[in-house]
Design a protein around this motif. Sequence first.
Motif, PDB file in Angstrom:
ATOM      1  N   GLN A  58       4.756  16.496   0.962  1.00  0.00           N
ATOM      2  CA  GLN A  58       5.056  15.344   0.113  1.00  0.00           C
ATOM      3  C   GLN A  58       4.221  15.350  -1.169  1.00  0.00           C
ATOM      4  OE1 GLN A  58       4.484  11.914   2.725  1.00  0.00           O
ATOM      5  NE2 GLN A  58       6.697  11.835   3.125  1.00  0.00           N
ATOM      6  N   VAL A  59       4.738  14.605  -2.161  1.00  0.00           N
ATOM      7  CA  VAL A  59       4.113  14.506  -3.465  1.00  0.00           C
ATOM      8  C   VAL A  59       4.047  13.025  -3.850  1.00  0.00           C
ATOM      9  CG1 VAL A  59       4.335  15.105  -5.906  1.00  0.00           C
ATOM     10  CG2 VAL A  59       5.026  16.757  -4.164  1.00  0.00           C
ATOM     11  N   LEU A  60       2.911  12.617  -4.406  1.00  0.00           N
ATOM     12  CA  LEU A  60       2.778  11.257  -4.930  1.00  0.00           C
ATOM     13  C   LEU A  60       2.934  11.314  -6.438  1.00  0.00           C
ATOM     14  CD1 LEU A  60       2.046   8.222  -4.502  1.00  0.00           C
ATOM     15  CD2 LEU A  60      -0.332   8.881  -4.954  1.00  0.00           C
ATOM     16  N   GLU A 104      -0.950  13.250  -6.701  1.00  0.00           N
ATOM     17  CA  GLU A 104      -1.502  13.906  -5.523  1.00  0.00           C
ATOM     18  C   GLU A 104      -0.390  14.760  -4.928  1.00  0.00           C
ATOM     19  OE1 GLU A 104      -3.399  12.799  -1.124  1.00  0.00           O
ATOM     20  OE2 GLU A 104      -3.414  11.295  -2.716  1.00  0.00           O
ATOM     21  N   SER A 105      -0.751  15.895  -4.361  1.00  0.00           N
ATOM     22  CA  SER A 105       0.272  16.794  -3.832  1.00  0.00           C
ATOM     23  C   SER A 105      -0.192  17.453  -2.544  1.00  0.00           C
ATOM     24  CB  SER A 105       0.619  17.877  -4.858  1.00  0.00           C
ATOM     25  OG  SER A 105       1.541  18.805  -4.308  1.00  0.00           O
ATOM     26  N   ASP A 156       0.834  -1.187   0.000  1.00  0.00           N
ATOM     27  CA  ASP A 156       0.000   0.000   0.000  1.00  0.00           C
ATOM     28  C   ASP A 156       0.875   1.247   0.000  1.00  0.00           C
ATOM     29  OD1 ASP A 156      -2.425  -1.388   0.057  1.00  0.00           O
ATOM     30  OD2 ASP A 156      -2.297  -1.632   2.239  1.00  0.00           O
ATOM     31  N   THR A 157       0.516   2.209  -0.821  1.00  0.00           N
ATOM     32  CA  THR A 157       1.225   3.482  -0.819  1.00  0.00           C
ATOM     33  C   THR A 157       0.835   4.262   0.435  1.00  0.00           C
ATOM     34  OG1 THR A 157       1.150   3.533  -3.230  1.00  0.00           O
ATOM     35  CG2 THR A 157       1.648   5.600  -2.114  1.00  0.00           C
ATOM     36  N   PRO A 158       1.802   4.757   1.211  1.00  0.00           N
ATOM     37  CA  PRO A 158       1.456   5.465   2.452  1.00  0.00           C
ATOM     38  C   PRO A 158       0.752   6.781   2.172  1.00  0.00           C
ATOM     39  CG  PRO A 158       3.803   5.656   1.997  1.00  0.00           C
ATOM     40  CD  PRO A 158       3.255   4.678   1.008  1.00  0.00           C
ATOM     41  N   ALA A 159      -0.088   7.195   3.108  1.00  0.00           N
ATOM     42  CA  ALA A 159      -0.763   8.487   2.993  1.00  0.00           C
ATOM     43  C   ALA A 159       0.272   9.610   3.008  1.00  0.00           C
ATOM     44  CB  ALA A 159      -1.751   8.656   4.137  1.00  0.00           C
ATOM     45  N   LEU A 160       0.003  10.647   2.227  1.00  0.00           N
ATOM     46  CA  LEU A 160       0.948  11.756   2.129  1.00  0.00           C
ATOM     47  C   LEU A 160       0.962  12.592   3.407  1.00  0.00           C
ATOM     48  CD1 LEU A 160       0.457  13.184  -1.490  1.00  0.00           C
ATOM     49  CD2 LEU A 160       2.091  11.468  -0.696  1.00  0.00           C
ATOM     50  N   GLN A 161       2.165  13.034   3.763  1.00  0.00           N
ATOM     51  CA  GLN A 161       2.346  14.016   4.824  1.00  0.00           C
ATOM     52  C   GLN A 161       2.477  15.401   4.195  1.00  0.00           C
ATOM     53  OE1 GLN A 161       2.240  12.862   8.095  1.00  0.00           O
ATOM     54  NE2 GLN A 161       1.771  10.917   7.036  1.00  0.00           N
ATOM     55  N   SER A 212       5.836   6.607  -6.405  1.00  0.00           N
ATOM     56  CA  SER A 212       6.800   6.980  -5.374  1.00  0.00           C
ATOM     57  C   SER A 212       6.272   8.182  -4.604  1.00  0.00           C
ATOM     58  CB  SER A 212       8.169   7.299  -5.974  1.00  0.00           C
ATOM     59  OG  SER A 212       8.102   8.397  -6.872  1.00  0.00           O
ATOM     60  N   VAL A 213       6.596   8.232  -3.336  1.00  0.00           N
ATOM     61  CA  VAL A 213       6.284   9.375  -2.480  1.00  0.00           C
ATOM     62  C   VAL A 213       7.567  10.175  -2.311  1.00  0.00           C
ATOM     63  CG1 VAL A 213       5.534  10.116  -0.191  1.00  0.00           C
ATOM     64  CG2 VAL A 213       4.429   8.150  -1.297  1.00  0.00           C
TER      65      VAL A 213
END
Length: 338
Positions: free
Chosen positions: A36-38, A80-81, A28-33, A102-103
């Motif tokens: 951060q940029v996905l 997502e950004s 799973d891709t971690p939630a953005l802090q 990538s995050v």
Amino acid sequence: MPRNQQILLDNRPQGEATAGNFRLVASDTPALQDGQVLVRHHYLSLDPYMRGRMNEGKSYAACQSLGQVMIGGTVGEVAESRHPAWAVGDAVVGMGGWQEYSVVDGNAPGLLRKVDTSHVPLSYYLGAVGMPGVTAWYGLVQIIDPKPGETLVVSAASGAVGSAFGALAKARGCRVVGIAGGPDKCHYVTDELGFDACIDHRAHGDLKSMAAALKEACPDGIDGHFENVGGHILDAVLLRANAFARVALCGMIAGYDGQPLPLHNPALILINRMKIEGFIVSEQMQVWPQALAELGALVASGRLRPRESIAQGLAAAPEAFLGLLKGKNFGKQLVKLI
């Protein structure tokens, strides 16, 4: 957040690399802090330097850690950004590695770079207008420093670095001779890339034969050489080199499986007062803007027409990479991820 497929380095090669050195996983891709940029990767770059990173031992860069995503250049778009400088849909290039997403820390300098796809296709930023192109530019401009009319040679001439080298050298009024594997690649090098001649290393697989082919293709000797391969090719170049010839040493793919690559006659370096300089383009970031501007102009004008080999899907990356090491690719080797 999306499910992310990744390829890890599972174990180190014992001699020749194999598909068993890699492992495909999903997480799973971690939630953005905040900050951060996905990035969703569209293309993954496969490059010979990755083989050296798989080994454990001294090299110019840290070895690839086991159990971690394989290193690699990527291009894609911001999905997502949570950073004001990066907007959803921005086309970006980075080092996202062998994975679909990538995050990235949007505040870290150099991890992501926005690119313009209006005149240059997105995938080209991993080849002709990316690290391989800048590699060719640095070796030519900063090390070989050619004069109009000089004869230059480049090994792996049909690849991403070699094709860019040819266009850059022809733009400076040089006579350019390529070395490539097979008649199809040699025809591409002369007919599409505009080299003056190309030598098929498969037809000249030993020192004596390669030296004879270079003598015919370079009747006035060799003033500059860009080396990607090593082995008997470099030995043959030394035999044909003029006084004060310059060699930009970029890669030694003939020895990436661990075998030594001794020089047949190193005294020629002294006899010809040659300069041989190895370099790592990631240590020369100050030249990237100048190099990328020239490379982009060559692509936009049609004077650089790079070719791409594209494997489909992340799972195809290991076999495509192994094929690259054996010269099975034609031009820049990419993996398309969407």
